[in-house]
Design a protein around this motif. Structure first.
Motif, short mmCIF file in Angstrom:
data_model
loop_
_atom_site.label_atom_id
_atom_site.label_comp_id
_atom_site.label_asym_id
_atom_site.label_seq_id
_atom_site.Cartn_x
_atom_site.Cartn_y
_atom_site.Cartn_z
N ARG A 1 10.93 43.72 67.56
CA ARG A 1 11.86 44.62 68.24
C ARG A 1 11.80 46.02 67.63
O ARG A 1 11.98 47.01 68.34
CB ARG A 1 13.28 44.05 68.20
N ALA A 2 11.55 46.12 66.35
CA ALA A 2 11.38 47.43 65.73
C ALA A 2 10.15 48.13 66.28
O ALA A 2 10.16 49.36 66.51
CB ALA A 2 11.27 47.28 64.22
N GLU A 3 9.10 47.36 66.55
CA GLU A 3 7.89 47.94 67.14
C GLU A 3 8.17 48.39 68.57
O GLU A 3 7.73 49.47 68.99
CB GLU A 3 6.76 46.91 67.11
N TYR A 4 8.90 47.57 69.33
CA TYR A 4 9.30 47.95 70.68
C TYR A 4 10.11 49.26 70.63
O TYR A 4 9.90 50.17 71.44
CB TYR A 4 10.16 46.86 71.32
N GLN A 5 11.05 49.31 69.72
CA GLN A 5 11.93 50.46 69.61
C GLN A 5 11.13 51.74 69.36
O GLN A 5 11.36 52.77 70.00
CB GLN A 5 12.92 50.24 68.47
N GLU A 6 10.17 51.67 68.44
CA GLU A 6 9.35 52.85 68.13
C GLU A 6 8.51 53.27 69.33
O GLU A 6 8.40 54.46 69.65
CB GLU A 6 8.44 52.53 66.94
N ALA A 7 7.93 52.29 70.03
CA ALA A 7 7.12 52.59 71.20
C ALA A 7 7.96 53.19 72.33
O ALA A 7 7.54 54.14 72.99
CB ALA A 7 6.41 51.32 71.68
N GLU A 8 9.15 52.62 72.55
CA GLU A 8 10.03 53.12 73.59
C GLU A 8 10.47 54.56 73.30
O GLU A 8 10.51 55.40 74.20
CB GLU A 8 11.28 52.23 73.69
N ALA A 9 10.80 54.84 72.05
CA ALA A 9 11.23 56.18 71.68
C ALA A 9 10.14 57.19 71.98
O ALA A 9 10.40 58.26 72.56
CB ALA A 9 11.61 56.23 70.20
N SER A 10 8.90 56.86 71.60
CA SER A 10 7.78 57.77 71.85
C SER A 10 7.55 57.97 73.34
O SER A 10 7.39 59.11 73.81
CB SER A 10 6.52 57.21 71.18
N MET A 11 7.55 56.87 74.11
CA MET A 11 7.32 56.95 75.55
C MET A 11 8.41 57.77 76.23
O MET A 11 8.14 58.61 77.09
CB MET A 11 7.26 55.55 76.15
N PHE A 12 9.66 57.54 75.84
CA PHE A 12 10.77 58.23 76.49
C PHE A 12 10.74 59.73 76.19
O PHE A 12 10.91 60.55 77.09
CB PHE A 12 12.09 57.61 76.01
N ARG A 13 10.51 60.09 74.95
CA ARG A 13 10.47 61.51 74.59
C ARG A 13 9.31 62.23 75.27
O ARG A 13 9.44 63.38 75.71
CB ARG A 13 10.39 61.65 73.08
N LYS A 14 8.17 61.56 75.36
CA LYS A 14 7.02 62.17 76.06
C LYS A 14 7.33 62.35 77.55
O LYS A 14 6.94 63.35 78.15
CB LYS A 14 5.78 61.30 75.88
N ALA A 15 8.03 61.39 78.13
CA ALA A 15 8.39 61.49 79.55
C ALA A 15 9.35 62.65 79.78
O ALA A 15 9.22 63.39 80.77
CB ALA A 15 9.01 60.18 80.02
N LEU A 16 10.33 62.83 78.89
CA LEU A 16 11.24 63.98 79.01
C LEU A 16 10.47 65.29 78.96
O LEU A 16 10.70 66.20 79.77
CB LEU A 16 12.28 63.94 77.89
N ALA A 17 9.54 65.40 77.99
CA ALA A 17 8.76 66.63 77.85
C ALA A 17 7.87 66.86 79.07
O ALA A 17 7.73 68.00 79.54
CB ALA A 17 7.93 66.55 76.57
#
Length: 278
Positions: free
Chosen positions: A65-81
């Motif tokens: 779940r920590a790996e999921y969390q890190e991947a989700e954070a990166s994907m979400f921030r890139k999508a916002l940008a």
């Protein structure tokens, strides 16, 4: 009124990318601040759970779940940008049935996903979606786990029965309705109301028209052998609607949630995004 603060629930389910795209689409339309809250299933720590989920299992689960969390954070921030949307990413280790309703109360609109029984990561907590809708005090837009939704709110089907919940949903959905090309006020067995006079489709249509909503009325009477939920889904497809707006009927008692039949049917079988209010 517009949605200026939107909260989207993030998890590790297969449907997560479609939900993010839906949230981005809506945030861009309303020039809203989009918050992504990562909050997933939290294993219980009671003694029985310690037996059924030994330490090595829990450690592996937390690591994943920590790996999921890190991947989700990166994907979400890139999508916002990528979309030029103002927003932020958060996570919570609180139980989801506490964390999400609490965070939702500062939002104008909450976006969550339909439960997929074939995807283990789609399970967040017992009756998570139901609890969120009934307890957060905000409109919740549910995105189906199947399909893609390039437009949400172009043609809107409003499930209207004159109830408090339906009225709340219609007014919570006004930002969508005023921008829609067409809004259909859909009533089933409107003339067969056994509870006495009520606000009919014509009255709510007139009220919406004063906001500039392009509205039409569709009423069906004499429906006896087809469940209302099935009829609503069928007519939504006939209308070519890409959003359903409806009240959520239910109440909580102790640890169980009781929902109306139509609400339950739509939660189980939705074919387009559904905005629900309670």
């Amino acid at each position: 009124m517009d949605y200026r603060n939107i909260l989207v629930h993030l998890d590790a389910s297969k449907a997560m990318p479609q939900r993010i795209e839906a949230a981005l689409q809506i945030a861009k339309r309303f020039d809203a601040h989009l918050t992504g809250l990562f909050n997933v299933y939290q294993p219980a720590l009671e003694p029985l759970s310690m037996v059924t989920n030994p330490p090595e299992y829990r450690y592996a689960s937390e690591k994943l779940r920590a790996e999921y969390q890190e991947a989700e954070a990166s994907m979400f921030r890139k999508a916002l940008a990528r979309e030029g949307i103002e927003g932020d990413w958060r996570f919570s280790k609180l139980p989801p049935n506490l964390a999400m309703p609490r965070a939702a109360r500062a939002a104008d609109l909450v976006i969550a996903g339909q439960y997929d029984q074939d995807d283990p990561e789609s399970f967040i907590a017992d009756q998570f979606v139901e609890n969120l809708i009934l307890s957060c005090g905000r409109p919740v837009l549910l995105v189906p786990y199947a399909g893609s939704f390039p437009e949400i709110g172009g043609t809107v089907c409003v499930a209207w029965d004159g109830s408090r919940e339906a009225s709340r949903a219609v007014h919570d959905a006004l930002p969508f309705l005023v921008r829609a090309r067409k809004t259909i006020i859909f009533s089933i067995n409107a003339s067969g109301d056994i509870d006495g006079p009520r606000i009919d489709g014509g009255q709510i249509a007139a009220a919406l028209a004063r906001h500039g909503v392009k509205v039409v009325i569709e009423e069906i009477d004499g429906v006896r052998d087809i469940p209302n939920g099935s009829m609503l889904l069928s007519r939504t497809a006939d209308f070519g609607a890409d959003l359903i707006v409806m009240g959520c009927y239910g109440h909580s008692r102790w640890r169980e949630l009781f929902l109306g039949g139509v609400t339950r049917a739509i939660l189980n079988s939705m074919i387009v995004p559904v905005l629900m209010s309670h």
